[in-house]
Design a protein around this motif. Structure first.
Motif, PDB file in Angstrom:
ATOM      1  N   GLY A  94       0.811  -1.210   0.000  1.00  0.00           N
ATOM      2  CA  GLY A  94       0.000   0.000   0.000  1.00  0.00           C
ATOM      3  C   GLY A  94       0.844   1.260   0.000  1.00  0.00           C
ATOM      4  O   GLY A  94       0.314   2.374  -0.039  1.00  0.00           O
ATOM      5  N   LYS A  95       2.165   1.139   0.061  1.00  0.00           N
ATOM      6  CA  LYS A  95       3.069   2.289   0.074  1.00  0.00           C
ATOM      7  C   LYS A  95       3.629   2.589  -1.313  1.00  0.00           C
ATOM      8  O   LYS A  95       4.525   3.391  -1.456  1.00  0.00           O
ATOM      9  CB  LYS A  95       4.232   2.039   1.026  1.00  0.00           C
ATOM     10  CG  LYS A  95       3.824   1.817   2.447  1.00  0.00           C
ATOM     11  CD  LYS A  95       5.044   1.513   3.296  1.00  0.00           C
ATOM     12  CE  LYS A  95       4.641   1.153   4.697  1.00  0.00           C
ATOM     13  NZ  LYS A  95       5.817   0.778   5.498  1.00  0.00           N
ATOM     14  N   GLY A  96       3.120   1.918  -2.302  1.00  0.00           N
ATOM     15  CA  GLY A  96       3.634   2.113  -3.650  1.00  0.00           C
ATOM     16  C   GLY A  96       4.659   1.075  -4.052  1.00  0.00           C
ATOM     17  O   GLY A  96       5.184   1.117  -5.157  1.00  0.00           O
ATOM     18  N   ASP A  97       4.989   0.161  -3.136  1.00  0.00           N
ATOM     19  CA  ASP A  97       5.900  -0.928  -3.491  1.00  0.00           C
ATOM     20  C   ASP A  97       5.162  -1.913  -4.395  1.00  0.00           C
ATOM     21  O   ASP A  97       4.070  -2.357  -4.074  1.00  0.00           O
ATOM     22  CB  ASP A  97       6.384  -1.663  -2.241  1.00  0.00           C
ATOM     23  CG  ASP A  97       7.246  -0.778  -1.365  1.00  0.00           C
ATOM     24  OD1 ASP A  97       7.833   0.182  -1.903  1.00  0.00           O
ATOM     25  OD2 ASP A  97       7.329  -1.049  -0.163  1.00  0.00           O
ATOM     26  N   VAL A  98       5.772  -2.227  -5.500  1.00  0.00           N
ATOM     27  CA  VAL A  98       5.134  -3.110  -6.472  1.00  0.00           C
ATOM     28  C   VAL A  98       5.904  -4.421  -6.535  1.00  0.00           C
ATOM     29  O   VAL A  98       7.129  -4.423  -6.688  1.00  0.00           O
ATOM     30  CB  VAL A  98       5.080  -2.453  -7.868  1.00  0.00           C
ATOM     31  CG1 VAL A  98       4.481  -3.393  -8.887  1.00  0.00           C
ATOM     32  CG2 VAL A  98       4.297  -1.161  -7.805  1.00  0.00           C
ATOM     33  N   ALA A  99       5.189  -5.531  -6.418  1.00  0.00           N
ATOM     34  CA  ALA A  99       5.781  -6.858  -6.562  1.00  0.00           C
ATOM     35  C   ALA A  99       5.328  -7.445  -7.895  1.00  0.00           C
ATOM     36  O   ALA A  99       4.230  -7.157  -8.367  1.00  0.00           O
ATOM     37  CB  ALA A  99       5.345  -7.767  -5.420  1.00  0.00           C
ATOM     38  N   VAL A 100       6.177  -8.244  -8.454  1.00  0.00           N
ATOM     39  CA  VAL A 100       5.871  -8.872  -9.743  1.00  0.00           C
ATOM     40  C   VAL A 100       5.802 -10.379  -9.533  1.00  0.00           C
ATOM     41  O   VAL A 100       6.651 -10.961  -8.858  1.00  0.00           O
ATOM     42  CB  VAL A 100       6.956  -8.546 -10.788  1.00  0.00           C
ATOM     43  CG1 VAL A 100       6.639  -9.205 -12.107  1.00  0.00           C
ATOM     44  CG2 VAL A 100       7.094  -7.048 -10.964  1.00  0.00           C
ATOM     45  N   ARG A 101       4.782 -11.013 -10.097  1.00  0.00           N
ATOM     46  CA  ARG A 101       4.680 -12.463 -10.052  1.00  0.00           C
ATOM     47  C   ARG A 101       4.302 -12.965 -11.434  1.00  0.00           C
ATOM     48  O   ARG A 101       3.800 -12.208 -12.267  1.00  0.00           O
ATOM     49  CB  ARG A 101       3.675 -12.928  -9.005  1.00  0.00           C
ATOM     50  CG  ARG A 101       2.250 -12.587  -9.326  1.00  0.00           C
ATOM     51  CD  ARG A 101       1.310 -13.162  -8.266  1.00  0.00           C
ATOM     52  NE  ARG A 101      -0.056 -12.795  -8.550  1.00  0.00           N
ATOM     53  CZ  ARG A 101      -0.887 -13.490  -9.328  1.00  0.00           C
ATOM     54  NH1 ARG A 101      -0.470 -14.609  -9.892  1.00  0.00           N
ATOM     55  NH2 ARG A 101      -2.115 -13.084  -9.548  1.00  0.00           N
TER      56      ARG A 101
END
Length: 145
Positions: A94-101
């Motif tokens: 929710g802080k703008g951190d983006v994870a990729v899967r």
């Protein structure tokens, strides 16, 4: 499975194994009409380069990156593993951190090259560039593709 490049060849014959259709893959996605990116991995020998170019011709050379789809063909120990994925971006904190899967779209299967013939399909009088023979499998450290 036969792969014939028309009009002048070459012709490749594969053994297709471990076919898994998308319905059998847990958490599979649905592919869209976008053209996928193509990743050819570990086609490093002379025969591997030739086979990689033949397999690359099955897909368009102008991928649509907006669709985020990837087709991977990975050569390991003379087996070609085919996978079709979509990469998905998720906001985890929710802080703008983006994870990729990766989400597998399917199908998945394995190919083993049995023969590569010069020209188009001709089993009786055709000239073989490479043909698998049982005596080629004597070393576990030597690979051809």
């Amino acid at each position: 499975m036969w792969l014939v490049k028309l009009p002048g060849g070459p012709t490749a014959r594969f053994k297709l194994t471990t076919l898994v259709l998308p319905k059998r893959i847990t958490g599979h996605g649905r592919p869209t009409a976008h053209r996928p990116e193509l990743i050819l991995n570990n086609f490093s020998t002379r025969l591997g380069h030739r086979l990689g170019r033949m397999l690359a011709c099955l897909f368009p050379h102008d991928p649509q990156f907006k669709g985020r789809q990837v087709v991977t063909m990975h050569n390991q120990r003379d087996f070609v593993f085919f996978r079709h994925h979509r990469y998905v971006f998720e906001d985890t904190s929710g802080k703008g951190d983006v994870a990729v899967r990766l989400q597998e779209l399917g199908p998945r299967f394995t190919l083993k090259l049995k023969s590569l013939q010069l020209g188009t399909f001709d089993t009786q009088h055709g000239e073989y560039e490479w043909k698998h023979k049982p005596d080629l499998d004597t070393s576990r450290r030597r690979f051809h593709v």
